[in-house]
Scaffold this motif. Structure first.
Motif: not given
Lengths: 180, 220
Positions: A121, A125-126, A129, A140, A169, A172-173, A175-177, A179-180, B11, B15, B39-40, B43-44, B47
């Motif tokens: 993970f 993540l890295l 980023i 970030l 924002h 973060r968005r 990263l979520l996209e 890593l989801r 998402i 957030l 889950r998101l 995950l956040q 992170i």
């Protein structure tokens, strides 16, 4: 005779100013060096490299300190310098490979399976980023450093608070996209 | 299939955006999407946690010591010292330009020389000087009025060679080669060189001691 007196006064004045500058720098040094290190570490994730880069940034910042009109801008200047230096340093492929390898093998949990999962993970993540555009990445990283709210980041980057908020924002968005 | 169109909204909700309107209504009905939001959110958090852990690293004590040492070496006027080599280089260039310009300017007539004053003859040792301490070197009193021409103190065997060199320089123009390009001839006009004035060598006792030390004769 007047010129000599003038010259002497000027000398005394410059020494006095130098002493004041030095004292100011000393007061800022502890906090500034920690900040420089963390910013560099946020990019490089390797202690020795981060310390080297932070030292270089501090040296440059100290050299320029006297010419800074607004001394309160010193941390912002230091962050930008550190960031640029860290990115330059990061571009070496060999260093990046070593860093990823170290991150991959850093044991964080007792359970080997969980550790492997955590490492996987963190590696993802890295990588995510690193793939962010610079302007999102720096926000970030600064937000990740303890004690940095929107206002502090805005001051460090000389940006409006709203811009910092929207960039964070967006970062973060993304990263979520990924890593989801 | 209809859940896919809410992916971006989920998402945003994870957030912190409020779940209102069509997405809010969908979330009330769809357990899968509610689970996806949860889950998101998890995950956040992960992170933030990982990134925070990464950026909580402290620099080593050696790092802080090095930073402090740099501050000790710091001098605010350092930029001035950086300019010194540039200033020196500019001065050399200016001097070079001035030297190259010299042949174009007319050679000024030599100024009339002041009347030559012969250096005084060495004073003979008198009885009162000889009666001084034997260890004390003989002191030759300096002339009260310095000679108008500079004294050239050279060993006897080189005096003649020096005389010849000065004469040759005065008689012939001196070729000078420039460092940058081809040879440049600087026509040095005839110089009225007076005969060398070979004056007496006067040495102070303290200097004499230093000279002896240099020659390895010891301080005796």
């Amino acid at each position: 005779m007047d010129a000599r007196v003038g010259l002497l006064s000027e000398r005394v004045l410059s020494r006095y100013e130098a002493r004041n500058l030095r004292r100011e720098l000393e007061e800022r040094l502890s906090e500034a060096s920690r900040l420089a290190f963390r910013v560099a570490y946020g990019v490089l994730r390797q202690r020795e490299d981060a310390e080297d880069v932070a030292q270089e940034a501090l040296a440059r910042a100290c050299e320029r300190y006297g010419s800074l009109r607004d001394k309160d801008r010193f941390p912002a200047w230091l962050v930008r310098t550190t960031w640029r230096l860290a990115l330059d340093h990061c571009r070496g492929r060999r260093r990046r490979e070593r860093r990823e390898l170290e991150a991959l093998h850093a044991p964080t949990l007792e359970d080997a399976e969980a550790a492997a999962a955590a490492n996987e993970f963190r590696r993802r993540l890295l990588t995510a980023i690193d793939a962010l555009p610079e302007k999102l990445r720096i926000v970030l990283v600064l937000a990740g450093i303890e004690g940095h709210g929107m206002r502090e980041i805005a001051a460090l980057l000389a940006l409006p608070e709203g811009t910092v908020k929207s960039r964070l924002h967006l970062a973060r968005r993304r990263l979520l996209e990924w890593l989801r | 299939m209809s859940c896919a169109r809410y992916a971006a909204d989920l998402i945003e909700i994870a957030l912190g955006r409020a779940a209102t309107g069509e997405v809010g209504a969908h979330l009330e009905e769809c357990a899968a999407c509610r689970a996806e939001v949860a889950r998101l959110v998890g995950l956040q958090s992960r992170i933030d946690e990982d990134l925070g852990a990464l950026l909580r690293e402290e620099p080593s004590p050696a790092f802080l010591a090095r930073a402090r040492q740099r501050l000790d070496e710091w001098r605010p006027e350092r930029w001035l010292r950086r300019l010194l080599p540039v200033a020196a280089a500019l001065a050399v260039v200016a001097l070079g330009v001035r030297m190259l310009d010299r042949p174009n300017t007319p050679t000024p007539e030599p100024a009339p020389r002041p009347a030559r004053v012969e250096p005084p003859a060495p004073v003979e040792a008198k009885g009162d000087v000889a009666s001084a301490s034997p260890r004390e070197p003989r002191r030759v009193p300096r002339p009260a009025v310095p000679p108008a021409e500079p004294e050239v103190l050279v060993p006897k065997e080189q005096a003649e060679l020096l005389q010849r060199l000065v004469k040759a320089m005065a008689d012939a123009p001196m070729p000078v080669t420039s460092g940058a390009g081809g040879p440049v001839r600087l026509e040095v006009g005839r110089i009225d060189v007076p005969a060398l004035q070979l004056g007496p060598l006067t040495v102070e006792s303290s200097e004499l001691k230093a000279l002896r030390m240099e020659n390895g004769e010891g301080a005796s």
